[in-house]
Design a protein around this motif. Structure first.
Motif, PDB file in Angstrom:
ATOM      1  N   GLU A 138     -28.071-111.729  66.206  1.00 25.66           N
ATOM      2  CA  GLU A 138     -26.874-111.362  65.432  1.00 25.66           C
ATOM      3  C   GLU A 138     -25.601-111.683  66.218  1.00 25.66           C
ATOM      4  N   TYR A 139     -25.636-111.426  67.528  1.00 29.20           N
ATOM      5  CA  TYR A 139     -24.484-111.763  68.377  1.00 29.20           C
ATOM      6  C   TYR A 139     -24.212-113.266  68.329  1.00 29.20           C
ATOM      7  N   GLU A 140     -25.249-114.083  68.418  1.00 34.09           N
ATOM      8  CA  GLU A 140     -25.080-115.540  68.374  1.00 34.09           C
ATOM      9  C   GLU A 140     -24.509-115.965  67.024  1.00 34.09           C
ATOM     10  N   ARG A 141     -24.964-115.337  65.960  1.00 38.09           N
ATOM     11  CA  ARG A 141     -24.422-115.656  64.635  1.00 38.09           C
ATOM     12  C   ARG A 141     -22.936-115.292  64.561  1.00 38.09           C
ATOM     13  N   LEU A 142     -22.590-114.170  65.191  1.00 35.70           N
ATOM     14  CA  LEU A 142     -21.190-113.727  65.172  1.00 35.70           C
ATOM     15  C   LEU A 142     -20.288-114.720  65.904  1.00 35.70           C
ATOM     16  N   VAL A 143     -20.608-115.048  67.140  1.00 38.18           N
ATOM     17  CA  VAL A 143     -19.718-115.897  67.939  1.00 38.18           C
ATOM     18  C   VAL A 143     -19.688-117.330  67.412  1.00 38.18           C
ATOM     19  N   SER A 144     -20.779-117.795  66.819  1.00 38.14           N
ATOM     20  CA  SER A 144     -20.804-119.161  66.303  1.00 38.14           C
ATOM     21  C   SER A 144     -20.045-119.292  64.982  1.00 38.14           C
ATOM     22  N   SER A 145     -19.667-118.172  64.380  1.00 31.84           N
ATOM     23  CA  SER A 145     -18.938-118.194  63.107  1.00 31.84           C
ATOM     24  C   SER A 145     -17.435-118.321  63.310  1.00 31.84           C
ATOM     25  N   ILE A 146     -16.989-118.155  64.558  1.00 31.47           N
ATOM     26  CA  ILE A 146     -15.552-118.184  64.857  1.00 31.47           C
ATOM     27  C   ILE A 146     -15.265-119.359  65.790  1.00 31.47           C
ATOM     28  N   SER A 147     -14.302-120.200  65.428  1.00 29.34           N
ATOM     29  CA  SER A 147     -14.036-121.389  66.229  1.00 29.34           C
ATOM     30  C   SER A 147     -12.628-121.421  66.813  1.00 29.34           C
ATOM     31  N   ARG A 148     -11.660-120.828  66.129  1.00 30.32           N
ATOM     32  CA  ARG A 148     -10.272-120.931  66.576  1.00 30.32           C
ATOM     33  C   ARG A 148      -9.741-119.630  67.197  1.00 30.32           C
ATOM     34  N   ALA A 149     -10.038-118.518  66.590  1.00 29.45           N
ATOM     35  CA  ALA A 149      -9.608-117.235  67.157  1.00 29.45           C
ATOM     36  C   ALA A 149     -10.615-116.779  68.216  1.00 29.45           C
ATOM     37  N   LYS A 150     -10.289-115.705  68.914  1.00 32.77           N
ATOM     38  CA  LYS A 150     -11.198-115.126  69.898  1.00 32.77           C
ATOM     39  C   LYS A 150     -11.585-113.712  69.472  1.00 32.77           C
ATOM     40  N   ILE A 151     -12.791-113.355  69.803  1.00 31.58           N
ATOM     41  CA  ILE A 151     -13.242-111.991  69.523  1.00 31.58           C
ATOM     42  C   ILE A 151     -12.749-111.093  70.659  1.00 31.58           C
ATOM     43  N   SER A 152     -11.912-110.122  70.330  1.00 34.27           N
ATOM     44  CA  SER A 152     -11.469-109.181  71.363  1.00 34.27           C
ATOM     45  C   SER A 152     -12.504-108.078  71.554  1.00 34.27           C
TER      46      SER A 152
END
Length: 392
Positions: free
Chosen positions: A99-113
């Motif tokens: 699930e973590y990999e799915r989360l980070v791979s869904s975002i390309s321009r912004a950063k997850i804080s």
């Protein structure tokens, strides 16, 4: 002596993400007993890891307590569907890593804080000396994610009674909000028509409106609403029987069979939500819930279903996604002063806005609902449009 024992078992697994990195995956489990006893009309309450100890301590407290109760509930309950998914019991650390990999791979321009994903199983069993015996197992999954981009930020959530979460859609929406927010501009203070999206509706209503329908608050003079009062054209129903609802349950934390209760119908106050103690005066609604498993039950809302007439006029409105500081709203007067987190006006993001007002005055300015129905925590609603709201 009359007695009641509330037995809970909770276990789950969660992942925390900071600055886009998986910080920790941890599992947890807790269980215990909360007991109430009635001795000569006085109620004693205690919680403990031991059933016998909880009852013993509650009996001692009852002898000096000033709280009173006539009896405990009895009867049967009807099973609510869609609140348990067997698959949640099999979720392990590998599932959360995926699930973590799915989360980070869904975002390309912004950063997850920051972000958190959790899956939980809860079992509740209630018995009392009136012959009541009820048991229910339920599951819930949730994710929240906060994103940042060039001075802008975004916030989104998703929840489910199943093992499945809309991770990609939620992450992309949070990214979109952060990107828009980075280009935000200020607008002049004035009176605007606004649209509150479901997250903002929940944040505002939960703290400024729902407490007014508590039978306990009405009894103690901490509510300004009375049966027959009219506030605009809105219908609000407390419904713990919604299939798959995040706050659905077959019985409340006192063992009372759950039923829908109309709180407002076309703007007219029709009822209150009540625990067992206040049900003798205000009617049985099965809303005796505990803030924590070890706590004393009191009136709390279940799923709140919000309905209004349809409207599709939003082009000239400020669209508000979420709010900050909603817990500071006055639950008695309904006054609020909240910062807007993500908003859009005529196609451009806006920032630095505060929304001021009173929830009961605001309800009178409701012009209708639009968009898709979402459930945010215990609020089930579309976006709501209000006319002529002061924005500073």
């Amino acid at each position: 002596m009359d007695w009641e024992v509330y037995h809970y078992r909770t276990r789950g697994i969660s992942a925390e993400i900071e600055a886009g990195k998986l910080k920790v995956i941890e599992s947890y489990a807790e269980s215990g007993f909360a007991a109430r006893v009635i001795v000569k009309g006085r109620v004693g309450f205690a919680s403990s890891a031991s059933r016998e100890e909880a009852i013993k301590m509650a009996e001692k407290i009852a002898k000096i307590s000033e709280d009173v109760l006539d009896d405990f509930p009895s009867g049967r309950f009807r099973r609510v569907e869609g609140i348990y998914d067997r698959r949640v019991e099999d979720i392990d650390s590998n599932f959360l890593k995926e699930e973590y990999e799915r989360l980070v791979s869904s975002i390309s321009r912004a950063k997850i804080s920051s972000a958190k994903i959790a899956h939980e199983i809860e079992e509740v069993e209630i018995e009392n000396s009136y012959g009541l015996e009820c048991y229910e197992k339920s599951t819930i999954s949730s994710m929240l994610v906060e994103t940042v981009h060039d001075g802008g930020s975004g916030y989104e959530v998703c929840d489910s009674r199943t093992a499945e979460l809309e991770i990609e859609e939620t992450a992309r929406r949070a990214e979109e909000l952060a990107l828009e927010s980075s280009r935000a501009r200020k607008i002049e203070s004035s009176v605007y028509d606004i649209v509150l999206e479901p997250i903002a509706v929940h944040q505002l209503f939960f703290y400024s409106l729902y407490p007014s329908f508590s039978a306990e608050n009405v009894e103690k003079g901490r509510s300004r609403v009375r049966i027959g009062d009219k506030y605009g054209e809105i219908t609000i129903i407390d419904d713990p029987t919604v299939r798959g609802g995040l706050a659905s349950c077959s019985f409340d934390d006192e063992g009372v069979n759950t039923v829908p209760t109309t709180l407002m119908e076309n703007g007219v106050v029709r009822g209150y939500y009540s625990d067992w103690k206040h049900s003798k005066k205000y009617g049985i609604t099965a809303n005796g819930f505990r803030m924590e498993n070890t706590g004393y039950p009191s009136p709390m809302p279940s799923n709140i279903v919000v309905k209004a007439d349809d409207t599709d006029e939003s082009e000239k409105c400020i669209i508000i996604h979420s709010l900050i500081g909603s817990h500071t709203a006055n639950p008695i007067s309904g006054d609020f002063s909240l910062e807007v987190m993500n908003a859009n006006y005529r196609g451009s993001a806006v920032k630095g806005m505060m929304i001021y007002g009173n929830i009961f005055d605001m309800l009178k300015r409701l012009e209708g609902e639009l968009g898709e129905v979402r459930q945010i925590e215990n609020t089930i609603t579309k976006s709501l449009k209000f006319g002529k709201i002061r924005i500073i």
